[in-house]
Design a protein around this motif. Structure first.
Motif, PDB file in Angstrom:
ATOM      1  N   ARG A  91       0.862  -1.189   0.000  1.00  0.00           N
ATOM      2  CA  ARG A  91       0.000   0.000   0.000  1.00  0.00           C
ATOM      3  C   ARG A  91       0.897   1.236   0.000  1.00  0.00           C
ATOM      4  O   ARG A  91       1.787   1.365   0.836  1.00  0.00           O
ATOM      5  N   LEU A  92       0.642   2.125  -0.953  1.00  0.00           N
ATOM      6  CA  LEU A  92       1.471   3.313  -1.092  1.00  0.00           C
ATOM      7  C   LEU A  92       0.956   4.473  -0.271  1.00  0.00           C
ATOM      8  O   LEU A  92       1.737   5.241   0.299  1.00  0.00           O
ATOM      9  N   ARG A  93      -0.360   4.629  -0.246  1.00  0.00           N
ATOM     10  CA  ARG A  93      -0.934   5.769   0.464  1.00  0.00           C
ATOM     11  C   ARG A  93      -2.439   5.549   0.619  1.00  0.00           C
ATOM     12  O   ARG A  93      -3.035   4.722  -0.080  1.00  0.00           O
ATOM     13  N   PRO A  94      -3.081   6.316   1.514  1.00  0.00           N
ATOM     14  CA  PRO A  94      -4.544   6.242   1.602  1.00  0.00           C
ATOM     15  C   PRO A  94      -5.192   6.984   0.441  1.00  0.00           C
ATOM     16  O   PRO A  94      -4.526   7.727  -0.294  1.00  0.00           O
ATOM     17  N   THR A  95      -6.477   6.786   0.273  1.00  0.00           N
ATOM     18  CA  THR A  95      -7.235   7.541  -0.716  1.00  0.00           C
ATOM     19  C   THR A  95      -7.372   8.986  -0.247  1.00  0.00           C
ATOM     20  O   THR A  95      -7.643   9.243   0.929  1.00  0.00           O
ATOM     21  N   LEU A  96      -7.179   9.921  -1.157  1.00  0.00           N
ATOM     22  CA  LEU A  96      -7.215  11.343  -0.819  1.00  0.00           C
ATOM     23  C   LEU A  96      -8.187  12.082  -1.735  1.00  0.00           C
ATOM     24  O   LEU A  96      -8.423  11.674  -2.870  1.00  0.00           O
ATOM     25  N   ARG A  97      -8.724  13.182  -1.236  1.00  0.00           N
ATOM     26  CA  ARG A  97      -9.515  14.083  -2.060  1.00  0.00           C
ATOM     27  C   ARG A  97      -8.616  15.252  -2.472  1.00  0.00           C
ATOM     28  O   ARG A  97      -8.029  15.933  -1.619  1.00  0.00           O
ATOM     29  N   PHE A  98      -8.490  15.480  -3.772  1.00  0.00           N
ATOM     30  CA  PHE A  98      -7.634  16.554  -4.276  1.00  0.00           C
ATOM     31  C   PHE A  98      -8.483  17.764  -4.674  1.00  0.00           C
ATOM     32  O   PHE A  98      -9.626  17.618  -5.114  1.00  0.00           O
ATOM     33  N   SER A  99      -7.887  18.922  -4.502  1.00  0.00           N
ATOM     34  CA  SER A  99      -8.628  20.161  -4.763  1.00  0.00           C
ATOM     35  C   SER A  99      -8.751  20.465  -6.247  1.00  0.00           C
ATOM     36  O   SER A  99      -9.587  21.280  -6.648  1.00  0.00           O
ATOM     37  N   SER A 100      -7.929  19.827  -7.073  1.00  0.00           N
ATOM     38  CA  SER A 100      -8.003  20.067  -8.510  1.00  0.00           C
ATOM     39  C   SER A 100      -7.532  18.830  -9.255  1.00  0.00           C
ATOM     40  O   SER A 100      -6.832  17.969  -8.698  1.00  0.00           O
TER      41      SER A 100
END
Length: 327
Positions: free
Chosen positions: A295-304
């Motif tokens: 696992r590389l990273r969690p799921t994220l919400r990006f601003s753009s």
């Protein structure tokens, strides 16, 4: 390895046998160790080694709301069982009618008359028959009555000095690891990377529009889906769109996204795999497997979208590093 789904499939002259029974979900290292030893012991005494297992999982029949997510589907479970050296697996359909057998009926019908068991290998916590009325004492008594030995196996724990590993190998341990996205810990217990298997279906085509076309697994994909996040893994085709098996297909490096795609306000949880450097693949309606390495990273919400693209490029670089190190 013989694969049977009914006692009628078992040749009348098959046996004598050494038999064990269980669900074997995931066929983790504890399962594999016991089964390999059992197979070797069976051959030494001139018997065939047989595992009796069930589909669906009994908890899915008795308590479907409490049943744990399965680590493997039947096809992968049988393949993994074969790798332990078993001579045969009897995969029985589990239903309420099947469950109504008394402990003695089950043992007499399946182990004694059906498989000609000379030895039955069980854990100390074995339960069988209607309402789990049969236990180890019951099995020993039935062994005396019907002429088979009962061999008891104790829980197997990892060897070594790492405190984190001082618990028994178990499917529960794997599920706990996957629930947090720790596919590396899951792989340690399984003895191999955790696998998802499913048909590739059409998605929103958003990845293709962004330059990262993804293979989207159908919602009924097999294998417990780990925590949301981005993973490094391998994708391999196993069945063509017409159902023809694909043999020895080359595993392809992939960045795997699991989640709802929050940047685009997604709702449905999805498993999507981008095969590195490949925009020419047409995998629709084909079956693929995904072996998750890290696992590389969690799921994220990006601003753009630009921020998302920047992170996706960084993810690809990281996937290359992880998979290169694995090789």
């Amino acid at each position: 390895m013989h694969r049977w789904t009914d006692l009628a499939d078992v040749p009348s002259d098959f046996g004598p046998t050494v038999v064990t029974l269980g669900n074997f979900d995931g066929v983790h290292r504890g399962h594999a160790s016991v089964l390999r030893r059992m197979a070797a012991d069976a051959r030494a005494q001139g018997s065939a080694a047989v595992a009796v297992t069930f589909s669906p999982h009994p908890l899915q029949v008795h308590r479907p709301d409490d049943a744990p997510p399965l680590l493997t589907g039947d096809e992968d479970r049988l393949d993994l069982l074969e790798q332990t050296g078993l001579d045969a697996v009897l995969l029985l359909e589990y239903s309420l009618d099947f469950a109504r057998q008394s402990p003695e009926e089950f043992v007499r019908t399946y182990l004694v008359e059906g498989l000609r068991a000379r030895t039955v290998v069980v854990g100390r916590d074995v339960r069988f028959g209607w309402q789990n009325a049969g236990d180890l004492t019951t099995m020993v008594e039935l062994g005396r009555r019907y002429g088979f030995e009962v061999e008891v196996i104790d829980d197997i724990t990892p060897t070594g000095h790492d405190e984190a590993l001082r618990r028994r190998w178990s499917s529960t341990w794997v599920r706990e690891a996957l629930a947090t996205g720790d596919v590396e810990q899951a792989a340690l217990v399984l003895g191999r990377p955790h696998r998802l298997r499913g048909i590739v279906v059409h998605g929103d085509a958003r990845g293709r529009e962004l330059g990262f076309p993804t293979a989207n697994l159908a919602q009924d994909a097999l294998g417990m889906v780990p925590a949301d996040g981005v993973y490094a893994g391998w994708l391999r085709r196993t069945r063509a769109a017409d159902g023809t098996p694909v043999v020895d297909d080359e595993p392809l490096p992939a960045a795997v996204s699991i989640g709802t795609n929050p940047t685009f306000d997604g709702v449905q949880r999805r498993v999507e795999a981008y095969v590195l450097d490949r925009t020419d693949l047409d995998l629709y309606d084909q079956e693929v497997v995904l072996d998750l390495v890290a696992r590389l990273r969690p799921t994220l919400r990006f601003s753009s979208v630009d921020d998302l693209l920047e992170q996706m490029h960084a993810d690809v670089v990281r996937v290359r590093e992880v998979l290169a190190a694995e090789g």
